[in-house]
Scaffold this motif. Structure first.
Motif, mmCIF file in Angstrom:
data_model
loop_
_atom_site.group_PDB
_atom_site.id
_atom_site.type_symbol
_atom_site.label_atom_id
_atom_site.label_comp_id
_atom_site.label_asym_id
_atom_site.label_seq_id
_atom_site.Cartn_x
_atom_site.Cartn_y
_atom_site.Cartn_z
ATOM 1 N N HIS A 164 -5.873 0.291 -8.946
ATOM 2 C CA HIS A 164 -5.927 -0.436 -7.672
ATOM 3 C C HIS A 164 -4.507 -0.510 -7.155
ATOM 4 N N GLN A 165 -4.335 -0.220 -5.887
ATOM 5 C CA GLN A 165 -2.991 -0.144 -5.349
ATOM 6 C C GLN A 165 -2.996 -0.616 -3.886
ATOM 7 N N ILE A 166 -1.964 -1.388 -3.541
ATOM 8 C CA ILE A 166 -1.768 -1.753 -2.133
ATOM 9 C C ILE A 166 -0.533 -0.983 -1.676
ATOM 10 N N LEU A 167 -0.678 -0.216 -0.628
ATOM 11 C CA LEU A 167 0.451 0.536 -0.078
ATOM 12 C C LEU A 167 0.891 -0.152 1.213
ATOM 13 N N ILE A 168 2.146 -0.582 1.232
ATOM 14 C CA ILE A 168 2.677 -1.273 2.413
ATOM 15 C C ILE A 168 3.853 -0.441 2.909
ATOM 16 N N ALA A 169 3.758 0.050 4.131
ATOM 17 C CA ALA A 169 4.835 0.929 4.605
ATOM 18 C C ALA A 169 5.286 0.545 5.997
ATOM 19 N N ARG A 170 6.531 0.837 6.264
ATOM 20 C CA ARG A 170 7.059 0.640 7.607
ATOM 21 C C ARG A 170 7.946 1.828 7.965
#
Lengths: 287, 185
Positions: A164-170
């Protein structure tokens, strides 16, 4: 009388203002219309930063064929042609079911592993009428090691692992993007003695564009409470993205052998600074 | 005192008169077509904003770059990311005048051929544009149609050699704008 005078002057001023505003037809058009939402596209060039996923999902009804390849260790000597004799490959297909949902399957030669995943994109970075500072993706996968005759890993259950992974990008600017990847990997059965079934890790990565079509990427996964095993390391990778029309070529150096989360986050056996580096590439074709 | 009143009324009057000759669209259509040896590329945009002012014979157009829709979404991504750089330059625009040979008003119902001259800005680069257009005046509305060619290189849009056979050096732009009367708020 004084009041009337003020009123008249006000009316006069308003008339003059509106007249001047209309003098420039372009500013009238700008007044009459509002800026549409501008979505920030292409935070990264590919669906993979290097080993791990990026917030890039496949667009609706788009199919991607991805070939990922890692050679052996470059420090294995001339006899092994600096690792080029050894080959690890993952073949994958990914499809955009909707704008927000991508599904994928893959088969890795390493441990004969099958994997399937879902990528859900609830937030997309945007500016203009609606502003959103980040893109966010939830990634989940299941991997099955189909390698036979492995002691203690005979039953189906022990061959399975989940991510399970949360990818947060900007995307800070057209040339600079960063991504954080908090990750949980659950292996039904672990090889290491005293190894925990659950492994938390925090990934950090980014890219800097060198030219319009070439970028420099880096990615690192830090494991929390990692098992005390001198043969296991955190995954580190540095590479380049080269884009040519419908293809994205990714060339990189990493201490990880496998190209799925369970493998490169929890089972990386190379010491990057000891020279245990694998040369590798990903080639993607979108249909 | 009377003087101020009359000036104020005069200005107010002018504003009303000029507003009556302005027509607006917020969902105008612009298409471009690129024909190259390996493939034809076409993109449609239905979010074009424009005002035409019959009294001044002027027209302004705003074209949001991200609203161009392609057959393949990867093309759209490359168009925005690599060629038009829409994050830096979100809009293309045109500002110009037209000449119909006479002063057109809302009463000149029918189709008129006009010569349009003005400045076209794409990718942050402004170039003069000359084009023939058709202005159709109807009861309560105006329609403007034109077709012209744009040289990609004129607007500092670089096409790498590897896709030379995929993208034309000159693309054909088709414009179709259906205006309605601009209501003053």
């Amino acid at each position: 009388m004084k009041k009337l005078q003020t009123l008249l002057i006000t009316v006069f001023c308003i008339s003059v203002t509106s007249l001047f505003a209309q003098d420039d037809l372009m500013s009238l058009l700008d007044d009459q219309t509002e800026d549409p939402i501008q979505f920030i596209e292409a935070t990264f060039k590919g669906s993979r930063l290097i080993n791990g996923h990026t917030v890039q999902t496949r667009k609706h009804r788009e199919l991607e064929f991805l070939i990922s390849h890692r050679f052996g260790r470059v420090n294995s000597g001339a006899d092994e042609l600096f690792g080029l004799d050894v080959s690890n490959i993952r073949l994958g297909l990914e499809y955009g079911l909707t704008k927000f949902l991508t599904v994928g399957v893959g088969r890795s030669s390493f441990d004969k592993t099958f994997d399937g995943f879902l990528k859900v994109k609830p937030l997309k970075q945007s500016k203009g009428a609606k502003s959103m500072p980040i893109s966010l993706v939830y990634f989940t996968s299941m991997a099955y090691k189909s390698l036979k005759n492995q002691d203690g890993f005979e039953d189906t259950e022990s061959k399975l692992a989940y991510t399970h992974q949360i990818l947060i990008a900007r995307k800070f600017s057209p040339g600079l993007s960063f991504q954080l990847m908090p990750t949980l990997i659950h292996r039904n059965k672990v090889e290491e003695i005293n190894g925990d079934n659950d492994q938390f890790a925090l990934g950090i990565g980014g890219r800097v564009k060198l030219t319009q079509r070439v970028s420099l990427n880096a990615e690192y996964y830090y494991r929390y409470d990692a098992p005390e095993n001198p043969d296991l390391f955190n995954s580190l990778a540095i590479g380049f993205d080269i884009e040519t029309g419908g293809h994205v070529f990714q060339l990189h150096f990493t201490n990880s052998r496998t190209m799925i989360e369970r493998g490169f986050i929890t089972e990386t056996t190379g010491d990057y600074f000891g020279g245990d580096i694998h040369f590798g590439f990903n080639v993607s074709r979108v249909f | 005192m009377k003087y101020i009143v009359s000036i104020a009324l005069l200005f107010a009057g002018m504003v009303t008169v000029s507003a009556q000759d302005k027509y607006i669209t917020k969902n105008g259509f612009v298409k471009f077509f690129s024909s190259a040896p390996l493939e034809d590329i076409e993109a449609d945009n239905n979010n074009v904003q424009s005002i035409v002012d019959l009294a001044a014979s002027e027209v302004v157009i705003n074209i949001p770059i991200q609203s161009f829709e392609f057959d393949k979404s990867l093309m759209k991504e490359h168009f925005n990311e690599n060629y038009l750089e829409s994050e830096k330059f979100p809009k293309a625009s045109f500002k110009g005048k037209y000449d119909a040979g006479k002063q057109l008003t809302a009463k000149d119902i029918g189709s008129h051929t006009v010569a349009v001259t003005g400045d076209l800005t794409i990718h942050g680069v402004t170039r003069p544009l000359l084009a023939k257009a058709t202005l159709i005046i109807k009861a309560g509305g105006v329609q403007a149609k034109t077709k012209f060619d744009v040289r990609v290189a004129d607007f500092d849009i670089e096409i790498p050699r590897i896709v030379f056979k995929n993208i034309a050096e000159v693309v054909e732009v088709t414009v179709d704008l259906q205006y309605t009367k601009l209501d003053k708020q």
